[in-house]
Design an enzyme around this catalytic site. Structure first.
Site, short mmCIF file in Angstrom:
data_model
loop_
_atom_site.label_atom_id
_atom_site.label_comp_id
_atom_site.label_asym_id
_atom_site.label_seq_id
_atom_site.Cartn_x
_atom_site.Cartn_y
_atom_site.Cartn_z
CB THR A 211 18.80 -31.27 24.29
OG1 THR A 211 18.34 -32.29 23.44
CG2 THR A 211 20.16 -31.60 24.82
NE ARG A 239 18.16 -38.73 16.05
CZ ARG A 239 18.34 -37.67 16.83
NH1 ARG A 239 18.23 -37.79 18.13
NH2 ARG A 239 18.62 -36.50 16.32
CB VAL A 240 22.48 -42.57 18.77
CG1 VAL A 240 23.35 -41.77 19.73
CG2 VAL A 240 22.13 -43.91 19.39
N GLY A 241 21.35 -39.37 18.69
CA GLY A 241 21.63 -38.00 18.23
C GLY A 241 23.04 -37.57 18.53
CG ASP A 242 23.49 -33.42 19.03
OD1 ASP A 242 22.29 -33.76 18.95
OD2 ASP A 242 23.88 -32.49 19.76
CB THR A 262 20.26 -27.86 22.35
OG1 THR A 262 18.89 -28.17 22.06
CG2 THR A 262 20.41 -26.35 22.38
N GLY A 263 19.64 -28.96 19.44
CA GLY A 263 19.10 -28.71 18.11
C GLY A 263 19.02 -29.99 17.31
N GLY A 265 20.07 -32.94 15.82
CA GLY A 265 21.26 -33.75 16.05
C GLY A 265 22.01 -34.20 14.81
#
Ligand code: ASP
Length: 344
Positions: A211, A239-242, A262-263, A265
């Site tokens: 990211t 799927r939605v991340g952070d 980053t990482g 999520g």
């Protein structure tokens, strides 16, 4: 009467002084900090050519944003332009070069936040917006909403003249092969466990993340943050991340700090990482470094979440902690810039 007149004069003079102070740019503290993703990034899986290419891309991103800040541009403009450079580079998991979903598509998330107004915008799951960070900014400035997703966000982007591309634009062979490797690993694991094994470990191991994000402080003392991603390789259905979740992967508030994460999520969302850092500064009066380290090196480690952040305060102090093997990162301040990849 005379007393009232004098107090009016005093109030006017004080207001003028405050305004003059606010309008006077202070270039000594302008700072830009970036990341290009945290994850299993080690010397062993890097070649000198690849390392050089990453460093060049990071330097270009830094220089682009810093040029804006140097001319008195806003931190918001700087983080957007910086992230766009990394979105356009196939090296990072954002824009071109984004990772693939389990269905073999590229679905992008991004967010931007203005520390001065605490205005924010985010988009998620878009497949045709060339620069998702600009889509997020358009949501912030040209709609009454904060977050838009999927086809709705794409419709909004088209209506607001953002650059639209064919979904194939985001495809790179490297990322496609990454998906194939992960799927094969997953299949082997499931076969060996008779279909009962957990694929969570493989999902994480196979993810090098990547990211991109930027935080900036402009000459007027305003902070801003922006983050953009393709998410995680092999992610499932919608799927939605952070990244587009404000307070998780992206956050900015002039009272505390600007953060981009980053990482993994799911862990970043559950720990509300970016806002947690700001909250430690606000309520416990932690420095930006202490707050960021507390969350990334202690809390997330205890919870098992692999991640990194960049965090910047209003005085130009910043921190770049990560608990993974490496994180593409860099900063520029007073014309001095530095980029790094490994833990060192
Ligand atoms: N945080 C991103 C996500 O989970 C992945 C990354 O940082 O590369 O969507």
């Amino acid at each position: 009467m005379r007393k009232l007149f004098l107090s009016c004069i005093f109030v006017l003079a004080a207001t003028a002084a405050v305004l003059a102070q606010q309008a006077k740019p202070d270039y000594s503290k302008i700072t830009l900090v970036i990341h290009g993703g945290a994850g299993t990034i080690t010397r062993a899986n890097m070649t000198p050519e690849k390392e050089k290419a990453y460093k060049e891309a990071l330097n270009l991103a830094l220089q682009t944003g810093y040029d804006i800040l140097k001319k008195g541009g806003s931190s918001l403009d700087a983080v957007e332009a910086t992230v766009r450079v990394m979105e356009d580079s196939p090296l990072f998991n954002a824009g071109k070069g984004a990772v693939f979903t389990n269905d073999g598509t590229n679905e992008l998330d991004a967010a931007i936040m203005d520390g001065k107004t605490r205005n924010a915008g985010a988009i998620a799951g878009v497949m045709i917006v060339k620069n998702p960070v600009s889509g997020a900014r358009a949501v912030m400035e040209q709609s009454e909403h904060v977050m838009m997703i999927g086809r709705g966000a794409e419709k909004f982007a088209k209506e607001h003249d953002l650059e639209i591309v064919d979904p194939a634009y985001f495809r790179t062979e490297t990322r496609y092969q990454q998906l194939q490797r992960l799927k094969n690993k997953e299949k082997t694991e499931l076969d060996h466990s008779g279909g009962t094994g957990s694929t969570e470990k493989i999902f994480i191991e196979g993810n090098k993340f990547g990211t991109v994000g930027a935080v900036a402080l402009d000459a007027f003392g305003n902070l801003a943050a922006a983050t953009s991603t393709g998410g995680m390789t092999n992610k499932r259905y919608g799927r939605v991340g952070d990244v587009p979740v404000l307070g998780a992967g992206t956050y900015a508030d002039n009272n505390t700090c600007a953060v981009s994460a980053t990482g993994h999520g799911e862990f970043i969302i559950r720990s509300v990482v970016a806002h947690d850092i700001a909250a430690l500064m606000e309520y416990k009066k932690y420095s930006v470094k202490k707050a960021a380290e507390e969350v990334v090196l202690k809390k997330l480690v205890e919870r098992g979440g692999e991640a990194g952040v960049i965090a910047l305060d209003r005085n130009g102090n910043f921190a770049m902690p990560f608990n993974s093997a490496g994180m593409y990162r860099g900063y520029i301040r007073n014309g001095k810039s530095e980029v790094a990849i490994y833990k060192e």
